[in-house]
Design a protein around this motif. Structure first.
Motif, PDB file in Angstrom:
ATOM      1  N   ARG A 119       0.854  -1.190   0.000  1.00  0.00           N
ATOM      2  CA  ARG A 119       0.000   0.000   0.000  1.00  0.00           C
ATOM      3  C   ARG A 119       0.889   1.239   0.000  1.00  0.00           C
ATOM      4  N   SER A 120       0.667   2.121  -0.968  1.00  0.00           N
ATOM      5  CA  SER A 120       1.559   3.268  -1.119  1.00  0.00           C
ATOM      6  C   SER A 120       0.798   4.432  -1.751  1.00  0.00           C
ATOM      7  N   PRO A 121       0.006   5.180  -0.965  1.00  0.00           N
ATOM      8  CA  PRO A 121      -0.735   6.314  -1.523  1.00  0.00           C
ATOM      9  C   PRO A 121       0.175   7.447  -1.991  1.00  0.00           C
ATOM     10  N   TYR A 122       1.400   7.497  -1.498  1.00  0.00           N
ATOM     11  CA  TYR A 122       2.377   8.490  -1.952  1.00  0.00           C
ATOM     12  C   TYR A 122       3.771   7.956  -1.657  1.00  0.00           C
ATOM     13  N   ASN A 141      13.047   8.892  -0.423  1.00  0.00           N
ATOM     14  CA  ASN A 141      13.671   7.728   0.207  1.00  0.00           C
ATOM     15  C   ASN A 141      12.658   6.643   0.556  1.00  0.00           C
ATOM     16  N   SER A 142      11.540   6.583  -0.158  1.00  0.00           N
ATOM     17  CA  SER A 142      10.508   5.582   0.126  1.00  0.00           C
ATOM     18  C   SER A 142      10.800   4.270  -0.587  1.00  0.00           C
ATOM     19  N   LEU A 143      10.386   3.153   0.017  1.00  0.00           N
ATOM     20  CA  LEU A 143      10.353   1.897  -0.715  1.00  0.00           C
ATOM     21  C   LEU A 143       9.350   2.015  -1.853  1.00  0.00           C
ATOM     22  N   LEU A 171      17.445   2.177   0.981  1.00  0.00           N
ATOM     23  CA  LEU A 171      16.610   3.294   1.410  1.00  0.00           C
ATOM     24  C   LEU A 171      15.190   2.803   1.634  1.00  0.00           C
ATOM     25  N   GLY A 172      14.487   3.409   2.597  1.00  0.00           N
ATOM     26  CA  GLY A 172      13.064   3.148   2.760  1.00  0.00           C
ATOM     27  C   GLY A 172      12.662   2.441   4.023  1.00  0.00           C
ATOM     28  N   LEU A 173      13.620   1.985   4.828  1.00  0.00           N
ATOM     29  CA  LEU A 173      13.324   1.324   6.099  1.00  0.00           C
ATOM     30  C   LEU A 173      14.323   1.817   7.131  1.00  0.00           C
ATOM     31  N   ALA A 174      13.840   2.145   8.329  1.00  0.00           N
ATOM     32  CA  ALA A 174      14.767   2.492   9.409  1.00  0.00           C
ATOM     33  C   ALA A 174      15.454   1.236   9.922  1.00  0.00           C
ATOM     34  N   GLY A 175      14.670   0.200  10.241  1.00  0.00           N
ATOM     35  CA  GLY A 175      15.237  -1.108  10.517  1.00  0.00           C
ATOM     36  C   GLY A 175      15.406  -1.824   9.193  1.00  0.00           C
ATOM     37  N   PHE A 176      16.571  -1.600   8.551  1.00  0.00           N
ATOM     38  CA  PHE A 176      16.715  -2.105   7.191  1.00  0.00           C
ATOM     39  C   PHE A 176      16.834  -3.621   7.195  1.00  0.00           C
ATOM     40  N   SER A 177      16.404  -4.239   6.099  1.00  0.00           N
ATOM     41  CA  SER A 177      16.178  -5.683   6.077  1.00  0.00           C
ATOM     42  C   SER A 177      17.414  -6.511   5.771  1.00  0.00           C
ATOM     43  N   THR A 220      26.271 -22.822   4.724  1.00  0.00           N
ATOM     44  CA  THR A 220      24.931 -22.780   5.295  1.00  0.00           C
ATOM     45  C   THR A 220      23.997 -22.069   4.323  1.00  0.00           C
ATOM     46  N   LEU A 221      22.774 -22.574   4.234  1.00  0.00           N
ATOM     47  CA  LEU A 221      21.719 -21.952   3.431  1.00  0.00           C
ATOM     48  C   LEU A 221      20.608 -21.519   4.382  1.00  0.00           C
ATOM     49  N   THR A 222      20.203 -20.242   4.300  1.00  0.00           N
ATOM     50  CA  THR A 222      19.231 -19.681   5.235  1.00  0.00           C
ATOM     51  C   THR A 222      18.034 -19.120   4.484  1.00  0.00           C
ATOM     52  N   PHE A 223      16.837 -19.386   5.030  1.00  0.00           N
ATOM     53  CA  PHE A 223      15.601 -18.798   4.527  1.00  0.00           C
ATOM     54  C   PHE A 223      15.046 -17.886   5.617  1.00  0.00           C
ATOM     55  N   ASP A 224      14.675 -16.655   5.220  1.00  0.00           N
ATOM     56  CA  ASP A 224      14.350 -15.622   6.194  1.00  0.00           C
ATOM     57  C   ASP A 224      13.088 -14.882   5.766  1.00  0.00           C
ATOM     58  N   TYR A 225      12.238 -14.568   6.756  1.00  0.00           N
ATOM     59  CA  TYR A 225      11.028 -13.772   6.505  1.00  0.00           C
ATOM     60  C   TYR A 225      10.985 -12.619   7.489  1.00  0.00           C
ATOM     61  N   GLN A 226      10.701 -11.416   6.971  1.00  0.00           N
ATOM     62  CA  GLN A 226      10.556 -10.235   7.814  1.00  0.00           C
ATOM     63  C   GLN A 226       9.226  -9.549   7.502  1.00  0.00           C
ATOM     64  N   PHE A 227       8.482  -9.233   8.554  1.00  0.00           N
ATOM     65  CA  PHE A 227       7.243  -8.473   8.444  1.00  0.00           C
ATOM     66  C   PHE A 227       7.486  -7.113   9.095  1.00  0.00           C
ATOM     67  N   ILE A 228       7.296  -6.038   8.337  1.00  0.00           N
ATOM     68  CA  ILE A 228       7.606  -4.695   8.817  1.00  0.00           C
ATOM     69  C   ILE A 228       6.347  -3.842   8.716  1.00  0.00           C
ATOM     70  N   ALA A 229       5.797  -3.497   9.865  1.00  0.00           N
ATOM     71  CA  ALA A 229       4.624  -2.624   9.931  1.00  0.00           C
ATOM     72  C   ALA A 229       5.069  -1.179  10.082  1.00  0.00           C
ATOM     73  N   ASN A 230       4.350  -0.266   9.421  1.00  0.00           N
ATOM     74  CA  ASN A 230       4.665   1.162   9.448  1.00  0.00           C
ATOM     75  C   ASN A 230       6.099   1.423   8.979  1.00  0.00           C
ATOM     76  N   PRO A 231       6.456   0.998   7.770  1.00  0.00           N
ATOM     77  CA  PRO A 231       7.838   1.216   7.299  1.00  0.00           C
ATOM     78  C   PRO A 231       8.165   2.703   7.291  1.00  0.00           C
ATOM     79  N   SER A 232       9.340   3.032   7.779  1.00  0.00           N
ATOM     80  CA  SER A 232       9.775   4.428   7.919  1.00  0.00           C
ATOM     81  C   SER A 232       8.837   5.210   8.822  1.00  0.00           C
ATOM     82  N   TYR A 233       8.209   4.522   9.799  1.00  0.00           N
ATOM     83  CA  TYR A 233       7.336   5.142  10.810  1.00  0.00           C
ATOM     84  C   TYR A 233       6.064   5.736  10.208  1.00  0.00           C
TER      85      TYR A 233
END
Length: 668
Positions: free
Chosen positions: A277-280, A284-286, A328-334, A637-650
């Motif tokens: 969802r990205s109304p604007y 530096n937005s994702l 760019l686009g996340l404070a807690g970058f992935s 090692t092979l790693t699979f990772d999932y991240q859920f980020i609510a309110n990206p960039s606050y």
């Protein structure tokens, strides 16, 4: 009677007189002795390795277009660090002639100063590769040789903005040419050899047509002199010291010295997210439409013991790729491997070069395992250690057994680090400075002083201002399970601006651009804060961790990311209970926040270090990360990772974001 005996070896002949008595004076049967033969060093076999060095040469100049004299530009040059990887095969003939074939790839440093000189356009060499024959003559463990063959590469021309530095567009062209050189290689221990080599690389001229930019054509004609040093490792089970037809005896190979070591790693991370969802969107937005990106790093870690307690370490790194939206686009970058900016082709940096001196205080000792940036041996538990050089602050501070290394555990910046600690660093995350540590069995205290970037997000470190941190580490056990608590306080002085000052200026004159205003009022300002970091083993296979951090939030973030307060924690579980002892499951989360001044700045259209949507409906940024690290063998090692980020960039108006990642990691 007498006779002359000649005993041959690979390097010398020994002449001896042998006295033989009359038959009557000796027993009829004489004891016999096996002939003495010396083993030779066998260069035959496949090898792989790495190399670093210095490159210098011209990349070309203006084309033949008729242009006014003032529009003629000087040729562009290549000067600086260069290095890469190589692989090859040697065949040693009975007459000690060694024939070989070697492939290598060389990459330049991003800090090539001549190409950064202001100009309407500038050129650079992205990479050069060669396929060369080698012929040498083996003097035992020494192999002088000459080499030559095919060379190819790719150049790049940037069309710059009016500042003469910021690229507006780029063009690429391939080149094919030739190379010749000479070198000397020597066995240094085990299956390792070291070499010094000079190469001349001549790549064919190509002409860039820059008419669309109303500029003259540019001839790019790379001619490069390269001096490099390298290490090779012979593959397979055949020892370097081996019997031969002329010397069929066993021999001891040169042992690896405990006074030096070599380690390496490579990590590939691919990440992507679907439409959000990205109304604007802001600068530096994702991007709302989703995106996929990858990063690749390859490191060598070299260590030498200089004297008692003195050690020297060097860590060159090749890095390529981009974080999501160029980090760019996340404070807690992935992606903890993502450097700010990124590159299309691998670039070489000397990430670490440091000297460590340990002063033992006597008493009980502990074993030190061989590893990257660590030489095997023993040291006093009670000790003082001084380190000076270039390094990552995380090499010494804010450590954690379960959440510290994005190459092996959690990837999100706010989970593997104390997010509100704005530690001094250049774009890849390194600085220069000094660290001193007093270690005791139950606790340690360490402190450091560091250079800071010349401005927010700058790649140039400066001694104007500086950074400092002091950390206390307490070690304890709960029901015989070890734990650690680390408490740190930090302060920086850097070239930053006050959020409130920028807001006040723009409030007085709304026609002003807040970001230009902010850049214009920067001067040396302080930032301070603290962090707390806990780890606790629950069982041999289960551990938990937690962090909390805070900074004053009144001035621009200088180095790390746009977080003024953060809490994080999680659990790490080894796979013993399901028969996969070396596998790991990790589940963690973080909540990040901003000071009121920082959030007002972003809401007014301000651009932060990593974030800036042009406006802001403020909510705390919330992150959940889970990964499974599947151990393939003892080195990968092979790693699979999932991240859920609510309110990206606050920003509650955008997101949430689901980031899927795969990581392949290998080390030796």
């Amino acid at each position: 009677m007498k006779r002359i005996c000649i005993i041959g070896s690979t390097t010398s002949a020994i002449l001896a007189t042998c006295s033989v008595a009359a038959a009557g004076d000796l027993p009829t049967t004489l004891p016999t002795k096996a002939p003495v033969r010396a083993a030779i060093y066998d260069w035959t076999g496949f090898y792989v390795g790495g190399q670093v060095g210095y490159g210098q040469g011209d990349l070309g100049g203006p084309g033949t277009n008729s242009v006014p004299e003032q529009a003629v530009f000087f040729p562009h040059s290549l000067t600086g660090l260069i290095g890469g990887l190589q692989a090859g095969y040697n065949l040693q003939l009975p007459n000690r002639v060694v024939l070989g074939l070697e492939l290598d790839a060389l990459f330049t440093s991003p800090r090539d100063l001549p190409k950064l000189d202001p100009a309407p356009f500038n050129s650079t060499l992205e990479y050069a590769a060669t396929a060369r024959g080698r012929i040498g003559y083996a003097f035992g463990t020494m192999l002088p040789y000459v080499t030559g063959g095919l060379a190819w590469g790719q150049s790049r021309v940037n069309i710059n903005a009016s500042d003469g530095v910021t690229p507006l567009s780029s063009q690429f062209l391939p080149h094919v040419g030739w190379t010749a050189g000479l070198g000397i290689e020597k066995a240094v221990g085990g299956n390792w050899t070291a070499k010094v080599e000079y190469d001349y690389i001549d790549l064919a001229r190509r002409t860039y047509g820059l008419g669309d930019a109303m500029l003259p054509g540019l001839n790019v004609d790379p001619k490069i002199h390269v001096i490099k040093v390298g290490l090779n490792y012979k593959l397979g089970e055949t020892p370097l010291w081996a019997p031969s037809a002329t010397s069929p005896v066993n021999a001891m190979q040169i042992p690896e010295s405990p006074d030096w070591n070599v380690h390496g790693q490579t990590t590939l991370i691919t990440q992507g997210y679907p439409r959000i969802r990205s109304p604007y969107e802001g600068a530096n937005s994702l991007p709302g439409g989703g995106q996929g990106r990858e990063t690749l790093t390859a490191d060598a870690f070299l260590g030498w013991r200089l004297w008692e307690g003195g050690e020297l370490y060097f860590n060159p790194e090749l890095a390529q790729g981009f974080g999501l939206n160029t980090t760019l686009g996340l404070a807690g970058f992935s992606n903890g491997e993502a450097q700010k900016g990124g590159t299309d082709f691998p670039k070489l940096r000397p990430q670490r070069y440091l000297i460590r001196q340990t002063f033992g205080l006597g008493g009980e000792q502990e074993e030190v395992a061989d590893g990257p940036l660590q030489l095997a041996g023993k040291r006093d538990i009670d000790r003082v250690t001084l380190t000076v050089g270039r390094f990552a602050i995380g090499d010494f501070f804010d450590g954690n057994s379960y959440a510290k290394d994005p190459r092996a555990d959690f990837m999100n910046w706010a989970i593997w680090s104390s997010g509100a600690y704005d530690f001094p660093a250049d774009l890849p995350g390194f600085t220069r400075g000094a660290v001193v540590e007093l270690n005791r069995k139950e606790w340690a205290v360490r402190a450091g002083l560091f250079q800071v970037p010349s401005a927010p997000n700058s790649d140039v470190l400066t001694s104007r201002g500086g950074g400092a941190v002091v950390e206390l580490e307490e070690r304890y056990a709960i029901q015989d399970q070890p734990g650690k608590l680390r408490l740190g306080v930090f302060g920086n002085q850097g070239n930053t601006a006050s959020y409130r000052d920028a807001l006040a200026i723009v409030a007085a004159d709304p026609s002003l651009d807040i970001n230009a205003t902010t850049a214009g009022i920067r001067h040396t300002l302080p930032k301070y804060g603290f962090y707390a970091n806990m780890e606790q083993a629950i069982t041999q296979d289960v551990g938990i961790f937690a962090r909390a951090s805070w900074n004053d939030g009144q001035t621009e973030i200088l180095s790390f990311t746009d977080i003024d307060r953060s809490v994080s924690g999680g659990i790490s579980i080894k796979g013993s209970s399901w028969g996969r002892t070396n596998d790991t499951i990790g589940i963690g989360g973080a909540i990040n926040g901003l000071s009121s001044a920082h959030r007002d700045f972003l809401a007014a259209g301000g651009i932060g270090l990593l974030i800036g949507d042009g406006q802001l409906n403020y909510r705390e940024e919330k992150i959940l990360e889970a990964y499974y690290a599947y151990n393939l063998n003892r080195w990968s090692t092979l790693t699979f990772d999932y991240q859920f980020i609510a309110n990206p960039s606050y920003n509650a108006d955008r997101g949430p974001v689901s980031v899927l990642s795969a990581r392949a990691h290998a080390e030796f």
